[in-house]
Write a protein that holds these residues in place. Structure first.
Motif, PDB file in Angstrom:
ATOM      1  N   TYR A 104     -10.287  12.311  12.333  1.00  0.00           N
ATOM      2  CA  TYR A 104     -10.488  12.564  10.915  1.00  0.00           C
ATOM      3  C   TYR A 104     -11.627  13.568  10.751  1.00  0.00           C
ATOM      4  O   TYR A 104     -12.542  13.635  11.566  1.00  0.00           O
ATOM      5  CB  TYR A 104     -10.890  11.277  10.176  1.00  0.00           C
ATOM      6  CG  TYR A 104      -9.794  10.255  10.032  1.00  0.00           C
ATOM      7  CD1 TYR A 104      -9.491   9.385  11.071  1.00  0.00           C
ATOM      8  CD2 TYR A 104      -9.069  10.159   8.851  1.00  0.00           C
ATOM      9  CE1 TYR A 104      -8.492   8.428  10.937  1.00  0.00           C
ATOM     10  CE2 TYR A 104      -8.061   9.209   8.709  1.00  0.00           C
ATOM     11  CZ  TYR A 104      -7.784   8.355   9.759  1.00  0.00           C
ATOM     12  OH  TYR A 104      -6.791   7.414   9.626  1.00  0.00           O
ATOM     13  N   GLU A 145       3.741   2.989  14.263  1.00  0.00           N
ATOM     14  CA  GLU A 145       2.285   3.009  14.180  1.00  0.00           C
ATOM     15  C   GLU A 145       1.863   3.476  12.783  1.00  0.00           C
ATOM     16  O   GLU A 145       2.563   4.229  12.127  1.00  0.00           O
ATOM     17  CB  GLU A 145       1.685   3.964  15.223  1.00  0.00           C
ATOM     18  CG  GLU A 145       1.983   3.605  16.662  1.00  0.00           C
ATOM     19  CD  GLU A 145       3.272   4.228  17.151  1.00  0.00           C
ATOM     20  OE1 GLU A 145       3.562   4.118  18.347  1.00  0.00           O
ATOM     21  OE2 GLU A 145       3.999   4.826  16.337  1.00  0.00           O
ATOM     22  N   GLU A 146       0.713   2.981  12.368  1.00  0.00           N
ATOM     23  CA  GLU A 146       0.237   3.261  11.021  1.00  0.00           C
ATOM     24  C   GLU A 146      -0.903   4.273  11.054  1.00  0.00           C
ATOM     25  O   GLU A 146      -1.752   4.232  11.931  1.00  0.00           O
ATOM     26  CB  GLU A 146      -0.268   1.971  10.371  1.00  0.00           C
ATOM     27  CG  GLU A 146       0.743   0.845  10.340  1.00  0.00           C
ATOM     28  CD  GLU A 146       1.510   0.782   9.035  1.00  0.00           C
ATOM     29  OE1 GLU A 146       2.646   0.328   9.055  1.00  0.00           O
ATOM     30  OE2 GLU A 146       0.958   1.203   8.002  1.00  0.00           O
ATOM     31  N   THR A 147      -0.935   5.175  10.091  1.00  0.00           N
ATOM     32  CA  THR A 147      -2.058   6.090   9.882  1.00  0.00           C
ATOM     33  C   THR A 147      -2.766   5.670   8.612  1.00  0.00           C
ATOM     34  O   THR A 147      -2.128   5.364   7.611  1.00  0.00           O
ATOM     35  CB  THR A 147      -1.571   7.536   9.754  1.00  0.00           C
ATOM     36  OG1 THR A 147      -0.969   7.929  10.983  1.00  0.00           O
ATOM     37  CG2 THR A 147      -2.726   8.478   9.427  1.00  0.00           C
ATOM     38  N   GLN A 148      -4.097   5.647   8.657  1.00  0.00           N
ATOM     39  CA  GLN A 148      -4.866   5.274   7.481  1.00  0.00           C
ATOM     40  C   GLN A 148      -5.303   6.507   6.694  1.00  0.00           C
ATOM     41  O   GLN A 148      -5.694   7.513   7.268  1.00  0.00           O
ATOM     42  CB  GLN A 148      -6.086   4.446   7.884  1.00  0.00           C
ATOM     43  CG  GLN A 148      -5.713   3.098   8.464  1.00  0.00           C
ATOM     44  CD  GLN A 148      -6.855   2.114   8.495  1.00  0.00           C
ATOM     45  OE1 GLN A 148      -7.986   2.395   8.134  1.00  0.00           O
ATOM     46  NE2 GLN A 148      -6.562   0.888   8.952  1.00  0.00           N
ATOM     47  N   TYR A 149      -5.233   6.393   5.375  1.00  0.00           N
ATOM     48  CA  TYR A 149      -5.672   7.442   4.460  1.00  0.00           C
ATOM     49  C   TYR A 149      -6.695   6.827   3.516  1.00  0.00           C
ATOM     50  O   TYR A 149      -6.517   5.700   3.047  1.00  0.00           O
ATOM     51  CB  TYR A 149      -4.487   8.014   3.677  1.00  0.00           C
ATOM     52  CG  TYR A 149      -3.475   8.692   4.556  1.00  0.00           C
ATOM     53  CD1 TYR A 149      -2.413   7.980   5.112  1.00  0.00           C
ATOM     54  CD2 TYR A 149      -3.585  10.049   4.857  1.00  0.00           C
ATOM     55  CE1 TYR A 149      -1.494   8.592   5.944  1.00  0.00           C
ATOM     56  CE2 TYR A 149      -2.673  10.670   5.682  1.00  0.00           C
ATOM     57  CZ  TYR A 149      -1.628   9.936   6.221  1.00  0.00           C
ATOM     58  OH  TYR A 149      -0.728  10.557   7.054  1.00  0.00           O
ATOM     59  N   PHE A 150      -7.723   7.618   3.210  1.00  0.00           N
ATOM     60  CA  PHE A 150      -8.886   7.071   2.529  1.00  0.00           C
ATOM     61  C   PHE A 150      -9.032   7.572   1.100  1.00  0.00           C
ATOM     62  O   PHE A 150      -8.645   8.700   0.775  1.00  0.00           O
ATOM     63  CB  PHE A 150     -10.159   7.429   3.304  1.00  0.00           C
ATOM     64  CG  PHE A 150     -10.301   6.656   4.574  1.00  0.00           C
ATOM     65  CD1 PHE A 150      -9.629   7.040   5.725  1.00  0.00           C
ATOM     66  CD2 PHE A 150     -11.085   5.510   4.615  1.00  0.00           C
ATOM     67  CE1 PHE A 150      -9.741   6.309   6.893  1.00  0.00           C
ATOM     68  CE2 PHE A 150     -11.205   4.773   5.780  1.00  0.00           C
ATOM     69  CZ  PHE A 150     -10.529   5.171   6.918  1.00  0.00           C
ATOM     70  N   GLY A 151      -9.638   6.719   0.277  1.00  0.00           N
ATOM     71  CA  GLY A 151     -10.026   7.112  -1.064  1.00  0.00           C
ATOM     72  C   GLY A 151     -11.332   7.884  -1.044  1.00  0.00           C
ATOM     73  O   GLY A 151     -11.927   8.106   0.017  1.00  0.00           O
ATOM     74  N   SER A 189       3.608   6.073  10.759  1.00  0.00           N
ATOM     75  CA  SER A 189       3.548   7.483  11.101  1.00  0.00           C
ATOM     76  C   SER A 189       4.192   7.824  12.433  1.00  0.00           C
ATOM     77  O   SER A 189       4.471   8.966  12.705  1.00  0.00           O
ATOM     78  CB  SER A 189       2.091   7.947  11.141  1.00  0.00           C
ATOM     79  OG  SER A 189       1.353   7.145  12.044  1.00  0.00           O
ATOM     80  N   PHE A 247      -6.875   8.459  16.640  1.00  0.00           N
ATOM     81  CA  PHE A 247      -6.824   9.196  15.378  1.00  0.00           C
ATOM     82  C   PHE A 247      -8.090  10.030  15.213  1.00  0.00           C
ATOM     83  O   PHE A 247      -9.191   9.548  15.464  1.00  0.00           O
ATOM     84  CB  PHE A 247      -6.701   8.222  14.207  1.00  0.00           C
ATOM     85  CG  PHE A 247      -5.423   7.417  14.216  1.00  0.00           C
ATOM     86  CD1 PHE A 247      -5.248   6.365  15.090  1.00  0.00           C
ATOM     87  CD2 PHE A 247      -4.390   7.742  13.347  1.00  0.00           C
ATOM     88  CE1 PHE A 247      -4.063   5.628  15.109  1.00  0.00           C
ATOM     89  CE2 PHE A 247      -3.207   7.011  13.360  1.00  0.00           C
ATOM     90  CZ  PHE A 247      -3.045   5.961  14.237  1.00  0.00           C
ATOM     91  N   PHE A 265     -15.465   2.561   1.138  1.00  0.00           N
ATOM     92  CA  PHE A 265     -14.203   3.297   1.114  1.00  0.00           C
ATOM     93  C   PHE A 265     -13.025   2.334   1.140  1.00  0.00           C
ATOM     94  O   PHE A 265     -13.016   1.363   1.891  1.00  0.00           O
ATOM     95  CB  PHE A 265     -14.091   4.228   2.320  1.00  0.00           C
ATOM     96  CG  PHE A 265     -14.998   5.415   2.258  1.00  0.00           C
ATOM     97  CD1 PHE A 265     -16.186   5.440   2.971  1.00  0.00           C
ATOM     98  CD2 PHE A 265     -14.664   6.522   1.482  1.00  0.00           C
ATOM     99  CE1 PHE A 265     -17.026   6.523   2.915  1.00  0.00           C
ATOM    100  CE2 PHE A 265     -15.507   7.627   1.426  1.00  0.00           C
ATOM    101  CZ  PHE A 265     -16.680   7.624   2.137  1.00  0.00           C
ATOM    102  N   TYR A 275     -13.702  -0.624   3.679  1.00  0.00           N
ATOM    103  CA  TYR A 275     -14.689  -0.303   4.706  1.00  0.00           C
ATOM    104  C   TYR A 275     -16.031  -0.046   4.028  1.00  0.00           C
ATOM    105  O   TYR A 275     -16.100   0.349   2.873  1.00  0.00           O
ATOM    106  CB  TYR A 275     -14.317   0.983   5.447  1.00  0.00           C
ATOM    107  CG  TYR A 275     -13.139   0.899   6.377  1.00  0.00           C
ATOM    108  CD1 TYR A 275     -11.845   1.122   5.918  1.00  0.00           C
ATOM    109  CD2 TYR A 275     -13.325   0.651   7.726  1.00  0.00           C
ATOM    110  CE1 TYR A 275     -10.761   1.081   6.786  1.00  0.00           C
ATOM    111  CE2 TYR A 275     -12.255   0.605   8.609  1.00  0.00           C
ATOM    112  CZ  TYR A 275     -10.979   0.822   8.125  1.00  0.00           C
ATOM    113  OH  TYR A 275      -9.917   0.780   8.992  1.00  0.00           O
TER     114      TYR A 275
END
Lengths: 116, 108
Positions: free
Chosen positions: B36, A102-108, A97, B34, A90, A35
């Motif tokens: 955040y 369904e998927e959850t996104q986690y960021f760097g 999840s 979602f 990012f 992103y």
């Protein structure tokens, strides 16, 4: 932090030069994403990958290419950097999840890129 | 077309002054909404997922709710450490679409 690292964390480059950003994950996630985040636009998807050598374009893919030769690494290349590509980049991974997968996104932590 | 819209863009609260942030969405067949939190210079940190209208989730001073058209993030008796930008996102196909966020400042 889902085991995501990005490198470099900061970079200054000149217009017309190629730039490669690296995302590395340690937990064997299948899906990875790149992103960019800009004021007034929020997070916008550039490219994503759903497996080794499997990639697809996102909303703002022009001027960018990606490669994924190993599960753990997802590279973003700016073929010829322009000032409009000055941004914070990012990387993210996703994990199932929900009960329906369904998927959850986690960021760097992000890479700040300045193109002069 | 906008998939996700957040309001207000910025919010300043006194410590202890409760309020709500709004996230409205236009996708059909919602597969999750979602929330955040993002601190300056850091990546977004996952807070909640809501899957169906009427669902609520809580974490410390935060409570997220979902209707068929929007989600609210309620902040009860906020503290300065709650200052951050709060983002919401919805999945469409294989992509997530994010709102532009609400920047929350809690003044001691």
């Amino acid at each position: 932090d889902a085991g995501i690292t990005q490198s470099p964390r900061h970079k200054v480059t000149e217009t017309g030069t190629p730039v490669t950003l690296r995302c590395h994950q340690t937990e064997n996630h299948r899906y990875m994403y790149w992103y960019r985040q800009d004021p007034g636009h929020g997070l916008r998807l550039i490219h994503y990958s759903y497996g080794v050598k499997d990639t697809d374009k996102g909303e703002v893919s022009d001027g960018y290419s990606v490669s994924r030769s190993k599960t753990e690494d997802f590279l973003l290349t700016l073929e010829s950097a322009t000032s409009s590509q000055t941004s914070v980049y990012f990387c993210a991974i996703s994990e199932p999840s929900g009960l329906a997968g369904e998927e959850t996104q986690y960021f760097g932590p992000g890479t700040r890129l300045l193109v002069l | 077309e906008d998939q996700v819209t957040q309001s207000p863009e910025a919010l300043r609260l006194q410590e202890g002054e409760s309020s709500s942030l709004n996230c409205s969405y236009t996708v059909s067949g919602l597969r999750g909404l979602f929330w955040y939190r993002q601190d300056p210079g850091k990546g977004p940190e996952f807070l909640f997922t809501l899957y169906s209208a009427g669902e609520e989730k809580e974490k410390e001073r935060l409570k997220a709710t979902l209707t068929k058209k929007e989600s609210f993030l309620h902040i009860t008796a906020p503290k300065p450490e709650d200052s951050a930008t709060y983002l919401c996102a919805v999945p469409v196909g294989n992509q997530f679409y994010f709102g532009t966020g609400t920047s929350l400042t809690v003044i001691p």
